[in-house]
Motif scaffolding. Structure first.
Motif, PDB file in Angstrom:
ATOM      1  N   ARG A 258       1.030  -0.874   0.073  1.00  0.00           N
ATOM      2  CA  ARG A 258      -0.312   0.138  -0.528  1.00  0.00           C
ATOM      3  C   ARG A 258       0.523   1.313   0.026  1.00  0.00           C
TER       4      ARG A 258
ATOM      5  N   ARG B 198      -6.481   8.730 -17.691  1.00  0.00           N
ATOM      6  CA  ARG B 198      -7.204   8.288 -16.613  1.00  0.00           C
ATOM      7  C   ARG B 198      -8.953   8.081 -16.896  1.00  0.00           C
ATOM      8  N   ALA B 199      -8.878   9.564 -16.652  1.00  0.00           N
ATOM      9  CA  ALA B 199     -10.469  10.231 -16.793  1.00  0.00           C
ATOM     10  C   ALA B 199     -11.329   9.704 -17.776  1.00  0.00           C
TER      11      ALA B 199
ATOM     12  N   LEU C 276     -12.338   5.766 -17.019  1.00  0.00           N
ATOM     13  CA  LEU C 276     -13.490   5.334 -16.192  1.00  0.00           C
ATOM     14  C   LEU C 276     -14.516   5.646 -16.346  1.00  0.00           C
ATOM     15  N   PRO C 277     -15.909   7.036 -17.353  1.00  0.00           N
ATOM     16  CA  PRO C 277     -16.392   6.546 -17.870  1.00  0.00           C
ATOM     17  C   PRO C 277     -17.212   5.268 -17.872  1.00  0.00           C
TER      18      PRO C 277
ATOM     19  N   ILE D 119     -20.360   0.921 -13.533  1.00  0.00           N
ATOM     20  CA  ILE D 119     -20.758   0.142 -12.928  1.00  0.00           C
ATOM     21  C   ILE D 119     -21.997  -0.591 -13.574  1.00  0.00           C
TER      22      ILE D 119
ATOM     23  N   HIS E 226      -9.681  -6.149  -0.155  1.00  0.00           N
ATOM     24  CA  HIS E 226      -8.177  -7.153  -1.033  1.00  0.00           C
ATOM     25  C   HIS E 226      -8.011  -5.007  -1.669  1.00  0.00           C
ATOM     26  N   ILE E 227      -6.199  -6.172  -2.090  1.00  0.00           N
ATOM     27  CA  ILE E 227      -6.024  -5.034  -3.458  1.00  0.00           C
ATOM     28  C   ILE E 227      -5.307  -5.792  -4.466  1.00  0.00           C
TER      29      ILE E 227
ATOM     30  N   GLY F 226      -5.009  -3.999  -7.414  1.00  0.00           N
ATOM     31  CA  GLY F 226      -4.270  -2.563  -7.331  1.00  0.00           C
ATOM     32  C   GLY F 226      -4.756  -1.771  -5.769  1.00  0.00           C
ATOM     33  N   VAL F 227      -3.662  -0.881  -6.080  1.00  0.00           N
ATOM     34  CA  VAL F 227      -4.684  -0.009  -4.873  1.00  0.00           C
ATOM     35  C   VAL F 227      -3.861   1.668  -4.686  1.00  0.00           C
ATOM     36  N   GLY F 228      -4.951   2.955  -4.859  1.00  0.00           N
ATOM     37  CA  GLY F 228      -4.217   4.150  -5.098  1.00  0.00           C
ATOM     38  C   GLY F 228      -4.777   4.706  -6.826  1.00  0.00           C
ATOM     39  N   ILE F 229      -3.811   5.621  -7.089  1.00  0.00           N
ATOM     40  CA  ILE F 229      -4.027   5.854  -8.704  1.00  0.00           C
ATOM     41  C   ILE F 229      -4.397   4.820  -9.719  1.00  0.00           C
TER      42      ILE F 229
ATOM     43  N   ARG G 213      -5.219   2.103  -9.529  1.00  0.00           N
ATOM     44  CA  ARG G 213      -5.903   0.645  -9.683  1.00  0.00           C
ATOM     45  C   ARG G 213      -7.221   0.452 -10.470  1.00  0.00           C
TER      46      ARG G 213
ATOM     47  N   SER H 143     -12.308  -2.691 -13.243  1.00  0.00           N
ATOM     48  CA  SER H 143     -12.457  -3.196 -12.414  1.00  0.00           C
ATOM     49  C   SER H 143     -14.248  -4.317 -11.856  1.00  0.00           C
ATOM     50  N   ASN H 144     -14.597  -2.908 -12.596  1.00  0.00           N
ATOM     51  CA  ASN H 144     -15.824  -3.611 -12.449  1.00  0.00           C
ATOM     52  C   ASN H 144     -16.767  -4.811 -13.956  1.00  0.00           C
TER      53      ASN H 144
END
Lengths: 412, 66
Positions: A63, A114-115, A118-119, A123, A353-354, A357-360, A362, A366-367
Motif C-alpha cells: 500500500r 484515466r479520466a 473510467l466512465p 457499474i 483486498h487489493i 491494485g491500490v492508489g491511483i 487501481r 475492475s467492474n
C-alpha cells in the motif's frame, strides 16, 4: 539487441529473500509458503534475476509503495526480462510513442488518460455487457456439457474475456482466438522470451493501428471510436492517435489474461470445494462477496514500479531505476490484515483486498472483471452444479506477473 | 452516526456502494460520495461500518456519535 540475464534462471533459488525467482515452477504452482516465509523473515525481498527487482510481501508495504507515486513510477509496469525489447521500426515508433496509458503513465498524463477511460467502465456501463456475456458463457457450456468433462481453464475461462474485450473495441469475435495468442505471447510466454514478447507487441500494435484507421473512416459505438472523439479536462484535443493506440493496447493486454486467470482460479477452487458450490447455489446473493473473496485469495496480478531516485525503504537501499514488484497477491494473504488468510470464506465480511491494485492505478476495468467472473460462475453453476478436478496433479499454472491455471480439466 | 468519503483518497473501487448502496452514490467515473449529508439512518449502522472496513483506500471516515 538482447543481453543475458545476470544469473541463469535455471539455477535453483538459493535463498528466497535475496534470490527469488517469480518464474520458478514450484513458486508458480504454490507461492503461498514462500510469501509466508518472506513476511516473517524479510518482508521486502530482493533478487538479481531477470534484471533485478525488489518485492514487498506485506499489505502495508505494498500500500505504502503504491501511494508514493513520486518515487515509485509506473513508467515500466512489467518487469522486462532477459534483455531489451527489439527496437521498433521507424513506422511503429511513430504510431506507438505513448506506452500503454494510463497504466504506464505517471501524473499529469495519467490523470487525464484515466479520466477518459473510467466512465466507460462504471457499474452502469458494464451492465450493458452482462447479457451478451451470459449468452457467451452458455454457448461455451453447450459445446462441452454433453461430454461430461471440460477444461475449465482452456475451454471456458480463457474464452470469455477476449470476446468481451473484442466486443468493447468493436472487433469481430472471430478474431478473439488470434489476439488471445498475442496477449499470451506478450504477457505470459514473452516475459521470459524477449523476442517472442517484441513480436507479440508488434502484432497487437499493427492490428490496433488498422482498427483505428477503420474507426476513423467508419466510427461506431465502440471504445476505439469513443477515444478518437473523447474530450476531458487537461487532455489534448483531439487525443493524439499514438495515445489512443496505447490505451487500446492496454485494454487488450490488461483485460484478457488477467480476468481469464481470475475466472480460472475460481473454477479451480470450486471444483475442489463442493460445499462452496452448494452454498452459492442455495444462497445466490452470496456471489458478490464470494467474488471479492476469490479475488483476494487468488489475486492474479503483480504489477511493477520503477524507482525514480535513490531512496531507502524500510532499510532497503533502493537505487534509481530499480524495479519493485507490487505483490498484490501476497499482500492479500497477509495474516496481519486478513484473519485466516489462507481460508476461502465466501461471506468474509471485512475484505479490503487489493487484487485490483491500490492508489491511483487501481484497475480501471475492475467492474468489468467482476461482472465477467460473476456471470461465468453463475452460468456454470446453473448448468453444472457438481463437478470436480479430473486429476489435481494435471492442473498447470502460468505465473510471473499474471497467475492462473492454464489447464484445469474437470469432470461432471 | 455520520460518514464521509474523502474525495482525495477515493480511487473508485466501488466497494462501499456495493456493500451499502443506501449510503453512497457514484459519479460517472465511479468515485463515491455519501448521500443525505452522510447521515446514517437507524438500522444501517452495520452497513456503514462494513463500507469503512472494506475500502482499500481507507477513504471513508465514520463518526459513531454524530
Amino acid at each position: 539487441m538482447t543481453t543475458e540475464p545476470a544469473k541463469p534462471p535455471t539455477e535453483p533459488v538459493s535463498d528466497w529473500a535475496t534470490d527469488y525467482d517469480i518464474f520458478d515452477p514450484g513458486y508458480v504452482k504454490d507461492p503461498y509458503p514462500t510469501w509466508d516465509g518472506l513476511r516473517e523473515k524479510c518482508p521486502v525481498a530482493h533478487t538479481d534475476r531477470w534484471g533485478g527487482s525488489w518485492m514487498p510481501t506485506t499489505y502495508e508495504d505494498v500500500r505504502k509503495i503504491a501511494a508514493n507515486v513520486d518515487i515509485f513510477s509506473s513508467r515500466n509496469p512489467l518487469v522486462a526480462t532477459a534483455g531489451e525489447l527489439a527496437e521498433p521500426s521507424p513506422e511503429m515508433e511513430e504510431r506507438a510513442t505513448a506506452g500503454a496509458p494510463p497504466i504506464s503513465s505517471d501524473p499529469p498524463v495519467h490523470t487525464w488518460s484515466r479520466a477518459l477511460l473510467l466512465p466507460k467502465f462504471s457499474i452502469k456501463e458494464v451492465a450493458a455487457h452482462e447479457q451478451p456475456t451470459r449468452d457467451l458463457c452458455n454457448a461455451l457450456i453447450d459445446d462441452f456439457i454433453d461430454k461430461g468433462r471440460a477444461d475449465a481453464a482452456a475451454d471456458y475461462a480463457q474464452q470469455i474475456p477476449a470476446r468481451v474485450i473484442a466486443s468493447l473495441l468493436g472487433i469481430p469475435q472471430e478474431r478473439a482466438g488470434e489476439f488471445t495468442g498475442w496477449v499470451q505471447g506478450f504477457l505470459e510466454y514473452g516475459l521470459t522470451n524477449v523476442d517472442l514478447r517484441s513480436g507479440a507487441a508488434m502484432q497487437i500494435m499493427s492490428f490496433l493501428f488498422e482498427q483505428i484507421q477503420d474507426r476513423k473512416a467508419n466510427p461506431g459505438d465502440d471504445l476505439i471510436s469513443y477515444l478518437l472523439e473523447a474530450k476531458t479536462d487537461g487532455a489534448p484535443d483531439p487525443i493524439p492517435e499514438p495515445h489512443v493506440l496505447g490505451t487500446c493496447f492496454l485494454l487488450m493486454v490488461a483485460g484478457i489474461d488477467t480476468t481469464w486467470s481470475s475466472i480460472g482460479s475460481a473454477m479451480w477452487h470450486l471444483a475442489q470445494n463442493p460445499d462452496d458450490c452448494k452454498r452459492l447455489i442455495d444462497e445466490p446473493e452470496l456471489i458478490t462477496s464470494a467474488i471479492e473473496e476469490l479475488l483476494r485469495a487468488y489475486s492474479p496480478v503483480t504489477m511493477a514500479r520503477e524507482v525514480t531516485k535513490d531512496a531507502d525503504y524500510n532499510g532497503c537501499p533502493m537505487k534509481e531505476n530499480d524495479r519493485v514488484l507490487m505483490n498484490f497477491p501476497a499482500a492479500n494473504r497477509d495474516p496481519q490484515k486478513f484473519a485466516n488468510p489462507d481460508e476461502v470464506i465466501l461471506d468474509r465480511p471485512i475484505n479490503p483486498h487489493i487484487a485490483f491494485g491500490v492508489g491511483i492505478h487501481r484497475c480501471a476495468g475492475s467492474n468489468l472483471a467482476r461482472m465477467e467472473m460473476r456471470v461465468a460462475i453463475e452460468e456454470w453453476l446453473k448448468r453444472i452444479p457438481e463437478f470436480r478436478l479430473e486429476d489435481p496433479e494435471a492442473v498447470t499454472w502460468a505465473g510471473g506477473q499474471v497467475r492462473g491455471p492454464r489447464k484445469c480439466a474437470v469432470v461432471f | 452516526m455520520r460518514i464521509k468519503v474523502d474525495s482525495e483518497k477515493c480511487e473508485g473501487h466501488n466497494r462501499c456502494f456495493v456493500v451499502a448502496a443506501e449510503l453512497f452514490e457514484l459519479d460517472d467515473s465511479g468515485y463515491a460520495k455519501e448521500v443525505n449529508d452522510g447521515k446514517v439512518p437507524a438500522g444501517l449502522e452495520e452497513k456503514a461500518r462494513l463500507a469503512v472496513t472494506n475500502c482499500p483506500e481507507l477513504a471513508i471516515v465514520i463518526d459513531e456519535d454524530a
